[in-house]
Design a protein around this motif. Structure first.
Motif, PDB file in Angstrom:
ATOM      1  N   VAL A 153       7.815  65.845  47.925  1.00  0.00           N
ATOM      2  CA  VAL A 153       6.619  66.190  48.478  1.00  0.00           C
ATOM      3  C   VAL A 153       5.738  66.589  47.530  1.00  0.00           C
ATOM      4  CG1 VAL A 153       5.323  67.361  50.343  1.00  0.00           C
ATOM      5  CG2 VAL A 153       7.689  66.989  50.725  1.00  0.00           C
ATOM      6  N   ARG A 183       3.746  73.694  54.166  1.00  0.00           N
ATOM      7  CA  ARG A 183       2.986  73.054  54.876  1.00  0.00           C
ATOM      8  C   ARG A 183       3.184  71.666  55.221  1.00  0.00           C
ATOM      9  NH1 ARG A 183      -2.593  74.428  51.933  1.00  0.00           N
ATOM     10  NH2 ARG A 183      -3.512  73.292  53.705  1.00  0.00           N
ATOM     11  N   SER A 184       4.560  71.330  55.028  1.00  0.00           N
ATOM     12  CA  SER A 184       5.017  70.104  55.299  1.00  0.00           C
ATOM     13  C   SER A 184       6.112  69.837  56.375  1.00  0.00           C
ATOM     14  CB  SER A 184       5.447  69.105  53.807  1.00  0.00           C
ATOM     15  OG  SER A 184       4.210  69.464  53.158  1.00  0.00           O
ATOM     16  N   MET A 228       8.848  66.747  56.762  1.00  0.00           N
ATOM     17  CA  MET A 228       9.563  66.826  55.805  1.00  0.00           C
ATOM     18  C   MET A 228      10.636  67.838  55.626  1.00  0.00           C
ATOM     19  SD  MET A 228       8.442  64.011  54.602  1.00  0.00           S
ATOM     20  CE  MET A 228       9.532  63.533  53.210  1.00  0.00           C
ATOM     21  N   ALA A 262       9.174  69.956  45.668  1.00  0.00           N
ATOM     22  CA  ALA A 262       7.806  70.032  46.188  1.00  0.00           C
ATOM     23  C   ALA A 262       7.138  71.439  45.356  1.00  0.00           C
ATOM     24  CB  ALA A 262       7.994  70.321  47.463  1.00  0.00           C
ATOM     25  N   GLN A 282       7.233  61.468  50.871  1.00  0.00           N
ATOM     26  CA  GLN A 282       6.229  61.511  51.993  1.00  0.00           C
ATOM     27  C   GLN A 282       4.844  60.919  51.265  1.00  0.00           C
ATOM     28  OE1 GLN A 282       4.499  65.573  53.478  1.00  0.00           O
ATOM     29  NE2 GLN A 282       2.757  64.861  52.427  1.00  0.00           N
ATOM     30  N   HIS A 300       3.072  58.781  56.399  1.00  0.00           N
ATOM     31  CA  HIS A 300       2.449  59.932  57.526  1.00  0.00           C
ATOM     32  C   HIS A 300       0.888  59.178  57.980  1.00  0.00           C
ATOM     33  CE1 HIS A 300       5.012  63.421  56.481  1.00  0.00           C
ATOM     34  NE2 HIS A 300       5.741  62.344  56.287  1.00  0.00           N
ATOM     35  N   SER A 353      -5.784  71.923  58.349  1.00  0.00           N
ATOM     36  CA  SER A 353      -5.589  72.079  57.103  1.00  0.00           C
ATOM     37  C   SER A 353      -7.199  72.391  56.554  1.00  0.00           C
ATOM     38  CB  SER A 353      -5.183  70.943  56.220  1.00  0.00           C
ATOM     39  OG  SER A 353      -5.757  69.780  56.793  1.00  0.00           O
TER      40      SER A 353
END
Length: 482
Positions: A17, A23-24, A27, A46, A114, A141, A275
């Motif tokens: 990521v 905040r994912s 995943m 990430a 992602q 996504h 977001s």
């Protein structure tokens, strides 16, 4: 796949990521399913920033590798230097990704990445898969070029270049997952990419909250909910008064002996997560809030000259109205948050209040499970993705009002589990419809809640993943090994 072994060793996957793993959520759920349902060792590469769910941190087979976040561009940077900075950024990200994927982690059987962002993620993961002999799966996504178009415009050459890059490297993947039937069709027809649909579904920790869970959450968040920054509103009227005497109570609930009771004149709690990006227009919400406030005053025959404090003092004494106070709690982090907080401060409303906050991965599901209505302002840059927040809300039995666009009807069934709106006036109408007679005589809201409970209980993430993701991952690994 749980029994599959490679060279006599346990299977291994790497979840990638280029963003904040906390905040994912999708995943994170992939990582949990790979560890729990496929018995893989899982490495997550990430950015840090927000704490992921405790289930990830506590799982012995999941290992998180945090890359250093790229610093934000200083506001005072001369314009002539910005293009150079924007060019250097993806190059540094590319080499950092390669370093982690090729040297920091053990060689995986499969990379699961992602998208978006596409640049430089897809090329970095593709190179790493070549170098390490691993399979490469993209979880679509949305489309990255459509997000870029929000700021540059669809006609921009940079957007066209980004789309070419995304399509070129997207076709190089060994397999693809996507979030809707519409996106699956777009990938097949216009990108020559075959993808399996893996719908977002709520995991087990999204569920309706019990009365005890609600009370504990409300007491824990009491200061954030009842005390805004530097001004009073209809949700802060108990501060220094009623609630100060009720040490075991909150804005929404109280403890009488050993019994927990919800306050009859509590505000209706409406939750939205965001977001704070351009694909969510909060102007619609602010305008709808003003309309609700004015329309309720008109319905109740209140004189426009009546001050807010007069109405608030009546509420403080326990007076109930045909239409309740509304408290909007907006969770999340993002670039436009401060801008909207300033606008909220300038609103002078009698019956509507706003709170912005960031919740832990454990408290967020509890908040959804304790709320009265969910709100989704996601408009989709591509028109082909679905907002995961709505899935989470349904998992908690929370009905939803959502901005209308083509794909959303795959998820929100009008007058069954939610309502759709296209303007602030429509949203205001829906708020009046749903909350008339709150909390005990709002039949329209209860009907939608029952539908949301049914939707949320009909499917869960682990079942969806077992049926649609696991077979693809197993097939891709087997094909790559042979």
């Amino acid at each position: 796949m749980a029994e599959e072994e490679k060279n006599g060793k346990r299977g291994r996957a790497c979840v990638v990521v280029l963003g904040d793993i906390g905040r994912s959520p999708r995943m994170q759920y992939h990582a949990l399913s790979l560890a729990r349902q496929a018995s893989f060792e899982v490495d997550i590469v990430a950015y840090g920033g927000s704490e992921p769910h405790s289930a990830l941190l506590e799982h012995k087979s999941i290992h998180i590798y945090k890359m250093k976040q790229w610093p934000t561009i200083p506001p005072g940077l001369p314009k002539i230097l910005k293009p150079g900075v924007l060019l250097i950024k993806p190059l540094i990200q590319f080499f950092m990704l390669l370093w982690f994927l090729c040297f920091k982690i053990a060689a995986p059987d499969v990379f699961l990445v992602q998208n978006p962002p596409s640049v430089p993620t897809l090329v970095a993961v593709k190179w790493a898969s070549w170098l390490r002999g691993s399979a490469f799966i993209i979880d679509w996504h949305n489309f990255g070029y459509t997000l870029l178009a929000l700021s540059l415009g669809r006609s921009s050459r940079f957007v066209a270049l980004y789309r070419w890059f995304e399509r070129y490297f997207g076709k190089m993947a060994n397999g693809s997952l996507c979030v809707t039937r519409a996106m699956q069709h777009e990938l097949a027809q216009n990108w020559s990419i075959k993808a399996s649909v893996l719908y977002d579904q709520p995991p087990e920790f999204f569920h309706p909250a019990t009365l005890e869970e609600k009370h504990k959450l409300f007491c824990r968040l009491e200061k954030d909910l009842s005390q805004p920054h530097g001004f009073r509103d209809c949700a802060s009227i108990g501060t220094g008064g009623l609630l100060q005497k009720d040490t075991d109570g909150s804005l929404f609930s109280t403890l009488v002996g050993s019994d927990i009771l919800l306050r009859p004149n509590r505000p209706a709690l409406i939750v939205s997560s965001t977001s704070w990006t351009p694909d969510e227009d909060f102007e619609i919400l602010l305008e709808a809030a003003v309309m609700y406030d004015r329309r309720v005053s008109a319905i109740l025959g209140e004189d426009n000259s009546i001050e807010e404090e007069v109405v608030w003092n009546e509420m403080l004494t326990g007076k109930q109205y045909l239409y309740p106070r509304l408290l909007f709690v907006i969770t999340g982090k993002g670039p436009e948050k401060q801008q909207y907080e300033e606008k909220i401060k300038r609103l002078r409303l009698k019956r509507v209040a706003f709170r912005t906050m960031w919740l832990s991965a454990e408290d967020y599901p509890l908040l959804l499970g304790s709320a009265d209505l969910g709100l989704c302002l996601h408009t989709s840059s591509s028109g082909l993705d679905l907002p995961m927040k709505v899935v989470d809300m349904f998992g908690c039995g929370l009905p939803v009002c959502a901005v209308s666009y083509s794909c959303i009807k795959e998820l929100v069934k009008v007058e069954k589990n939610g309502l759709l709106f296209s303007s602030s006036s429509e949203l205001a109408d829906e708020l009046l419809l749903l909350f008339k007679g709150f909390p005990d005589a709002c039949d329209a809201l209860m009907l939608l809640r029952n539908g949301a409970l049914e939707t949320g209980s009909s499917a869960r993430w682990d079942v969806e993943w077992e049926e649609n993701a696991k077979p693809l991952i197993s097939e891709v690994i087997s094909r790559n090994a042979s």
